[in-house]
Design a protein around this motif. Sequence first.
Motif, short mmCIF file in Angstrom:
data_model
loop_
_atom_site.label_atom_id
_atom_site.label_comp_id
_atom_site.label_asym_id
_atom_site.label_seq_id
_atom_site.Cartn_x
_atom_site.Cartn_y
_atom_site.Cartn_z
N ALA A 15 -24.27 -9.62 2.50
CA ALA A 15 -25.32 -8.67 2.14
C ALA A 15 -25.47 -7.60 3.20
O ALA A 15 -25.11 -7.80 4.37
N ALA A 16 -26.00 -6.44 2.80
CA ALA A 16 -26.27 -5.33 3.71
C ALA A 16 -27.68 -4.83 3.45
O ALA A 16 -28.27 -5.09 2.40
N GLU A 17 -28.23 -4.09 4.41
CA GLU A 17 -29.58 -3.56 4.26
C GLU A 17 -29.59 -2.42 3.25
O GLU A 17 -28.69 -1.57 3.23
N ALA A 18 -30.62 -2.38 2.42
CA ALA A 18 -30.74 -1.34 1.40
C ALA A 18 -31.01 0.01 2.05
O ALA A 18 -31.79 0.10 2.99
N PRO A 19 -30.39 1.10 1.56
CA PRO A 19 -30.62 2.44 2.13
C PRO A 19 -31.97 3.02 1.78
O PRO A 19 -32.45 3.94 2.44
N ALA A 20 -32.61 2.50 0.72
CA ALA A 20 -33.90 3.02 0.28
C ALA A 20 -34.55 1.99 -0.63
O ALA A 20 -33.86 1.12 -1.17
N PRO A 21 -35.86 2.04 -0.80
CA PRO A 21 -36.52 1.11 -1.73
C PRO A 21 -35.97 1.25 -3.14
O PRO A 21 -35.63 2.34 -3.58
N GLY A 22 -35.90 0.13 -3.87
CA GLY A 22 -35.45 0.16 -5.25
C GLY A 22 -34.04 -0.32 -5.46
O GLY A 22 -33.59 -0.46 -6.60
N PHE A 23 -33.29 -0.60 -4.38
CA PHE A 23 -31.91 -1.09 -4.51
C PHE A 23 -31.89 -2.57 -4.11
O PHE A 23 -32.15 -2.92 -2.97
N ASP A 24 -31.59 -3.43 -5.10
CA ASP A 24 -31.75 -4.87 -4.90
C ASP A 24 -30.50 -5.59 -4.42
O ASP A 24 -30.59 -6.72 -3.97
#
Length: 379
Positions: free
Chosen positions: A335-344
């Motif tokens: 897993a990687a950190e989401a670039p912005a809210p809304g990406f699960d």
Amino acid sequence: MRSLSSIIFYFFVILTLSHFSTSTEYLKLPLLPRTARPSPSHLLSADLRRLTSPLTSGAATGSGQYFADLRLGSPPQRLLLVADTGSDLVWVKCSACRNCSAHRPGSTFLPRHSSTFSSHHCYDSPCRLVPHPTQQHCDNRSKIHTPCRYQYSYADTSTTAGFFSSETTTFNTSSNKPTTFQHLSFGCGFRISGPSVTGSSFNGAQGVMGLGRGPISFTSQLARKFGNTFSYCLLDYTLSPPPKSYLTIGASPSHKLLSYTPLLTNPLSPSFYYISVEGVSVDAVNLPIARSVWAIDADGNGGTVVDSGTTLTFLPEPAYRQVLAAFRRHVRLPAAEAPAPGFDLCLNVSGAARPRLPKLRFRLHGKAVLAPPPGNYFI
């Protein structure tokens, strides 16, 4: 409206509507994407703004649109319009100036420079097909021409208002013969306001080409002349060099090579193109999603709409959660950190030369299958 979630999914498919024409002539209009590719977070936020109210034109999103060239008037004036299957009205920015020295060619439509322009009278039958401002007033006792006024609003409260008018359009057919279509009804907009139809968010367009199922849409008005058929194919414009996408009005030879799914009609939203989703699979495993998740309910909610004015594909929450869980079961990447809210679901592919990504397939009524490549839903 049901809760919706998104998959970053560019809709590169061919959609053919109605029955075939017996005519061999058809129109083939280039569809031009915006030159700068928007960020995923911008696409998501823009399309979410659109979905906070009942479905309206994609002009209200300012993202991911395709443009169509329209030659309007006599002599023809070239204008760039947003091609939108999610709305009906054709409208352009208009100017009433006389010398027009302050206007760039093509920045607005100039009715005074066309010998075939006329505004509909407010008692003409076409005038009954458009929404009107509250101050619309018709005087059937006066011999003076009372123009038909329209006012069209979008989800973000952007509006276009002016005279509902008639004009001649000029095209080249498939045999490269120039042809004219007289009496195209369109909105000549003198008052345009709101973030989605002014400034940079409109991407330089001069109006919207409504391609919906209503009687005032561009395709409905040209239907009888070209056999009640139109299609559009949105190709991957991220390729180099980018291939050309086209809007085709009339039946082209390529129609015989396609598979089809029937269109559904929602009586409460008759302008939209609905299709029937029968199932979803991830890596050939069918997901246990109830058919009712995709259905149009008694209040006209739900269903699946094909809309060129929305960039992303949105799924009902129950279906989206099933797809997301299946992706997590089948993917073998950290897993990687989401670039912005809304990406699960974000993955780290830095250590994989050719990362394997799950294959998503939508089964449609009529045995048609929509199977986009993973690059269309993983960025």
